[in-house]
Design an enzyme around this catalytic site. Structure first.
Site, PDB file in Angstrom:
ATOM      1  NE  ARG A  72       5.138  -0.287  -5.083  1.00 54.65           N
ATOM      2  CZ  ARG A  72       4.928   0.821  -5.782  1.00 54.65           C
ATOM      3  NH1 ARG A  72       5.681   1.099  -6.829  1.00 54.65           N
ATOM      4  NH2 ARG A  72       3.951   1.636  -5.448  1.00 54.65           N
ATOM      5  CG  ASP A 101      -2.056   1.027   1.017  1.00 55.20           C
ATOM      6  OD1 ASP A 101      -2.728   0.962  -0.030  1.00 55.20           O
ATOM      7  OD2 ASP A 101      -2.263   1.875   1.892  1.00 55.20           O
ATOM      8  CG  PHE A 124       2.104   3.495 -11.573  1.00 55.25           C
ATOM      9  CD1 PHE A 124       1.482   3.522 -10.333  1.00 55.25           C
ATOM     10  CD2 PHE A 124       3.225   2.693 -11.733  1.00 55.25           C
ATOM     11  CE1 PHE A 124       1.973   2.772  -9.272  1.00 55.25           C
ATOM     12  CE2 PHE A 124       3.723   1.924 -10.673  1.00 55.25           C
ATOM     13  CZ  PHE A 124       3.087   1.977  -9.446  1.00 55.25           C
ATOM     14  N   GLY A 125       0.677   6.847 -11.474  1.00 56.89           N
ATOM     15  CA  GLY A 125       0.286   7.652 -10.324  1.00 56.89           C
ATOM     16  C   GLY A 125       0.858   9.059 -10.388  1.00 56.89           C
TER      17      GLY A 125
END
Length: 216
Positions: A198, A78, A161-162
């Protein structure tokens, strides 16, 4: 198909870009005898809504659900963006900041509008990733990675992305090199993998992931 000697690792995501990134990270770390699959590759099962107050809460819930439903070790991430000038928001609401889950363009534009009057010296931010790994034997591991940088005024780049197109990592984030003022969306996949939030979280789980492979 999973090979006869491979351990299956379920990644609790349907986000194709996130899943690709996680697969790259597992491969780049030389983790052998682990086959990575996503939620679209297993039968559907009830998923607890992501209503946790923290990234860690949401990641653990997803990993527990995935492992219980499939019997596979399950890795859940998350992640989101914490903006200093917005007191840490959008945080766990990053994927639905505009009110519609997963609308990257709308989320990005809303955040840029909210930051329009913020001066350069106050545009600091951090990408945060909480990764949870739950194993069929009952093991639970939750870790956190952070990637500091700043928010630029217009999107740049087409990778990632994002919020990647508006986030410029700190110049000292890459050991032995420099991101040279590029946004995360302007970095090559290997460059991003080397320094991202990440990858910093997953690095802490490498011993457990290697043990999964060794036990195949």
């Amino acid at each position: 198909m999973t090979g006869p000697t491979a351990t299956t690792l379920l990644v609790a995501s349907r986000n194709a870009k996130k899943l690709t990134e996680l697969r790259r990270l597992v491969v780049s770390e030389g983790i052998e005898d682990v086959t990575v699959i996503g939620l679209d590759e297993v039968p559907a099962f009830p998923e607890t809504p992501e209503t946790g107050a923290t990234f860690e809460d949401n990641a653990l819930v997803k990993a527990v659900d995935g492992c219980a439903a499939t019997g596979f070790a399950c890795l859940a991430d998350d992640s989101g963006l914490e903006v200093d000038a917005l007191r840490g928001m959008p945080g766990v609401l990053s994927a639905r900041w505009s009110g519609r889950h997963g609308d990257d363009e709308a989320n990005l534009r809303l955040l840029l509008g909210q930051m329009s009057d913020v001066p350069e010296e106050r545009r600091g931010a951090a990408f945060v990733s909480a990764c949870a790994l739950v194993t069929p034997s009952g093991g639970q591991h939750v870790v956190r990675g952070e990637w500091r940088g700043r928010i630029v005024r217009e999107p740049l780049g087409h990778n990632g992305f994002g919020y990647d197109p508006i986030f410029v990592p700190s110049d000292d984030a890459m050991s032995g090199g420099s991101v040279a003022g590029r946004t995360a969306a302007q970095l090559a996949p290997a460059e991003k993998d080397a320094i991202s939030h990440r990858s910093r979280a997953l690095e802490q789980l490498l011993p457990v992931l290697r043990d999964l492979g060794a036990g195949a």
